[in-house]
Design an enzyme around this catalytic site. Structure first.
Site, PDB file in Angstrom:
ATOM      1  N   CYS A  38       0.885  -1.153   0.028  1.00  0.00           N
ATOM      2  CA  CYS A  38       0.082  -0.042  -0.064  1.00  0.00           C
ATOM      3  C   CYS A  38       0.946   1.395   0.074  1.00  0.00           C
ATOM      4  O   CYS A  38       2.165   1.166  -0.042  1.00  0.00           O
ATOM      5  CB  CYS A  38      -0.911  -0.078   1.111  1.00  0.00           C
ATOM      6  N   CYS A  48      -4.141  -0.314  -3.252  1.00  0.00           N
ATOM      7  CA  CYS A  48      -4.668   1.086  -3.482  1.00  0.00           C
ATOM      8  C   CYS A  48      -3.896   1.316  -4.988  1.00  0.00           C
ATOM      9  O   CYS A  48      -2.856   0.665  -5.300  1.00  0.00           O
ATOM     10  CB  CYS A  48      -4.240   1.986  -2.455  1.00  0.00           C
ATOM     11  N   CYS A  87       4.412   0.539  -7.952  1.00  0.00           N
ATOM     12  CA  CYS A  87       4.929  -0.537  -7.330  1.00  0.00           C
ATOM     13  C   CYS A  87       6.346  -0.828  -8.009  1.00  0.00           C
ATOM     14  O   CYS A  87       6.685  -0.612  -9.237  1.00  0.00           O
ATOM     15  CB  CYS A  87       3.954  -1.585  -7.831  1.00  0.00           C
TER      16      CYS A  87
END
Length: 142
Positions: free
Chosen positions: A11, A83, A90
């Site tokens: 997250c 999210c 990422c």
């Protein structure tokens, strides 16, 4: 017994949603899943997330907010972004077997406009319960 699936829940700040997912995975699926959580950055543990999880019988107070770089494990069977910000940012994880996205609302953002602590906690409880359901059905078929 076969080896546990290593799962990273990722997250933005590793303070709420990913911590909840790690806690539920450990409590509900610990025989099958070795859960980890991290953030793109670390914001510290969210005390309301800790309280909401305690209400559900899961103690995450001993978990710590951390970034991917701080994890002792670098290879995962699944990396689950929780999210859109984490999905879009990422980090490249060469040891990730499968990357998947599961969008959950951000309780602190939802709570910002709340008029009472009960309303605030309602947002945390709803997202907590959605994450619990996700963990119970993980990994999704297909």
């Amino acid at each position: 017994m076969s080896q546990k699936m290593k799962v990273l829940f990722l997250c933005t700040g590793n303070s709420c949603r990913s911590q909840m997912a790690e806690g539920f995975a450990r409590a509900l699926r610990g025989e099958e899943i070795e859960p980890w959580s991290a953030g793109i950055m670390k914001h510290g543990m969210n005390p309301r997330a800790v309280a909401a999880m305690a209400e559900a019988g899961v103690d995450i107070s001993g978990q710590a907010s951390k970034t991917v770089e701080e994890l002792p494990v670098k290879e995962f069977d699944f990396v689950v972004t929780l999210c859109d910000h984490a999905k879009e940012n990422c980090p490249i994880l060469p040891g990730a077997g499968r990357i998947m996205h599961a969008q959950f609302d951000d309780p602190p953002s939802l709570a910002a406009g709340a008029s009472s602590e009960e309303e605030v906690m309602g947002h945390y409880r709803r997202v907590r319960d959605e994450i619990k359901e996700f963990i119970l059905n993980f990994p999704p078929a297909g």
